[in-house]
Design an enzyme around this catalytic site. Structure first.
Site, PDB file in Angstrom:
ATOM      1  N   SER A  32       2.121   6.248 -18.142  1.00 23.20           N
ATOM      2  CA  SER A  32       3.462   6.122 -17.532  1.00 23.20           C
ATOM      3  C   SER A  32       3.505   5.050 -16.460  1.00 23.20           C
ATOM      4  CB  SER A  32       3.873   7.425 -16.843  1.00 23.20           C
ATOM      5  OG  SER A  32       3.893   8.479 -17.728  1.00 23.20           O
ATOM      6  N   HIS A  85       2.383  12.447 -26.834  1.00 22.99           N
ATOM      7  CA  HIS A  85       1.971  13.589 -26.015  1.00 22.99           C
ATOM      8  C   HIS A  85       2.176  14.897 -26.782  1.00 22.99           C
ATOM      9  CE1 HIS A  85       3.162  10.471 -23.043  1.00 22.99           C
ATOM     10  NE2 HIS A  85       2.156  10.939 -22.346  1.00 22.99           N
ATOM     11  N   TYR A  87       3.203  17.586 -25.454  1.00 26.02           N
ATOM     12  CA  TYR A  87       4.441  18.244 -24.994  1.00 26.02           C
ATOM     13  C   TYR A  87       5.690  17.743 -25.715  1.00 26.02           C
ATOM     14  CZ  TYR A  87       5.174  14.117 -21.947  1.00 26.02           C
ATOM     15  OH  TYR A  87       5.333  12.846 -21.471  1.00 26.02           O
ATOM     16  N   MET A 213      -1.086  15.622 -18.435  1.00 29.34           N
ATOM     17  CA  MET A 213      -0.644  16.105 -19.749  1.00 29.34           C
ATOM     18  C   MET A 213      -1.025  15.154 -20.884  1.00 29.34           C
ATOM     19  SD  MET A 213       3.225  17.074 -18.545  1.00 29.34           S
ATOM     20  CE  MET A 213       3.557  17.687 -16.886  1.00 29.34           C
ATOM     21  N   ASN A 237       1.204  11.671  -7.548  1.00 31.21           N
ATOM     22  CA  ASN A 237       1.825  12.655  -6.645  1.00 31.21           C
ATOM     23  C   ASN A 237       0.788  13.699  -6.271  1.00 31.21           C
ATOM     24  OD1 ASN A 237       2.469  13.247  -9.705  1.00 31.21           O
ATOM     25  ND2 ASN A 237       2.330  15.237  -8.696  1.00 31.21           N
TER      26      ASN A 237
HETATM   27  N1  HPA Z   1       1.023  17.338 -13.221  1.00 29.49           N
HETATM   28  C1  HPA Z   1       0.833  17.035 -14.524  1.00 29.49           C
HETATM   29  N2  HPA Z   1       0.966  15.817 -15.001  1.00 29.49           N
HETATM   30  C2  HPA Z   1       1.313  14.846 -14.141  1.00 29.49           C
HETATM   31  C3  HPA Z   1       1.525  15.096 -12.790  1.00 29.49           C
HETATM   32  C4  HPA Z   1       1.377  16.413 -12.297  1.00 29.49           C
HETATM   33  O1  HPA Z   1       1.548  16.726 -11.102  1.00 29.49           O
HETATM   34  N3  HPA Z   1       1.854  13.898 -12.214  1.00 29.49           N
HETATM   35  C5  HPA Z   1       1.830  12.981 -13.205  1.00 29.49           C
HETATM   36  N4  HPA Z   1       1.497  13.537 -14.370  1.00 29.49           N
END
Ligand code: HPA
Length: 274
Positions: A32, A85, A87, A213, A237
């Site tokens: 990403s 992915h 998901y 993920m 993050n």
């Molecule tokens: N959790 C899961 N996947 C992610 C996160 C997260 O906090 N940040 C970026 N991808």
């Protein structure tokens, strides 16, 4: 997947026809916000995923969904701009199909990158982490079911899935460039929800430094077929519950944008040297 070898051979033949049999050394999967590196590839052959026989079809709006193949830092590379992915609803075997195609194309090195949540409280958003290992408690495995003996063993080793020599190259090149990098363990979650604070505390107890993920299914497929792999995570993050604020995708993309210069410089140096 039925007739996996047949499907892989069809995809390989299609790509080889476009690249005129170019000898490709490395595969790159850009996570990403990190897809721009593909724009630096010289005289690229660009192939949309939707045109490649048997490739999964991309579902996410705004995902480029294409292979960019050509020269980067004096080496022929195949770059996946956009990945699949779990998901999104793909089966695990679909998620890893492109990795197996890379193996069929004779690719020898793989770099996987991702955006990840930072579990390690001593680090900050923007930190780059060389993946030394992973934890996957999600039961689905891309290698479940019939084993293609032509690709790899039924029961295969994961103790060198994160190639020690490639890790050493990455450490050395990061030091040369003065880019601070950490090393640690990435824990796979299926998503698409971010984790709960309790899941993050559990991940930390288990030894995870980062959560995300993606990447882990691809690493498993690469280990299965003997493709030497390096994984690099960008902590976009702090993971859930560490700071008193909700998590969102915007934050993930913003941090990705902030560090993408450094990230690209590091990957280019590694491609040159590994
Ligand atoms: N959790 C899961 N996947 C992610 C996160 C997260 O906090 N940040 C970026 N991808």
């Amino acid at each position: 997947m039925e007739n996996l070898m047949k499907k892989l051979k069809e995809a390989k033949a299609f790509i080889e026809e476009r690249t005129k049999g170019m000898d490709i050394y490395a595969g790159l999967v850009l996570g990403s916000g990190l897809g721009d590196l593909a724009e630096d590839i010289k005289d690229p052959v660009i192939i949309n995923y939707k045109d490649i026989p048997n490739f999964p079809v991309s579902t996410v709006a705004g995902h480029a969904g294409r292979l960019v193949i050509g020269e980067l830092e004096g080496r022929n590379v195949l770059c996946m701009q956009g990945r699949f992915h779990f998901y999104e609803g793909y089966e695990m075997d679909q998620v890893v199909f492109p990795i197996q195609v890379m193996k069929m194309l004779g690719i020898q090195r793989l770099i996987l990158t991702n955006a990840a949540g930072c579990v390690n409280k001593a680090w900050n958003p923007g930190t780059l982490m060389l993946m030394t290992d992973h934890i996957k408690l999600v039961p689905n495995c891309p290698m479940r079911g019939h084993n293609e003996d032509e690709l790899g063993l039924r029961f295969f080793d994961m103790s060198r899935a994160y190639d020690p020599e490639l890790l050493e190259v990455a450490r050395r090149e990061a030091a040369k460039l003065g880019i601070p990098v950490k090393e640690g363990v990435y824990m796979f979650f299926a998503g698409p929800n971010f984790e709960t604070p309790a899941e993050i505390r559990a991940a930390r107890v288990l030894g995870a430094d980062a959560v995300g993920m993606s990447t882990v299914p691809e690493v498993i497929a690469a280990a299965h077929c003997g493709l030497r792999t390096l994984g690099i995570s960008c902590m976009t993050n702090m993971a859930a519950g560490i700071l008193d604020q909700p998590l969102g995708h915007t934050e993930v993309l913003e941090t990705g944008l902030r560090v993408k210069g450094q990230f690209s410089a590091l990957i280019r140096a590694i491609v040159r040297e590994f």
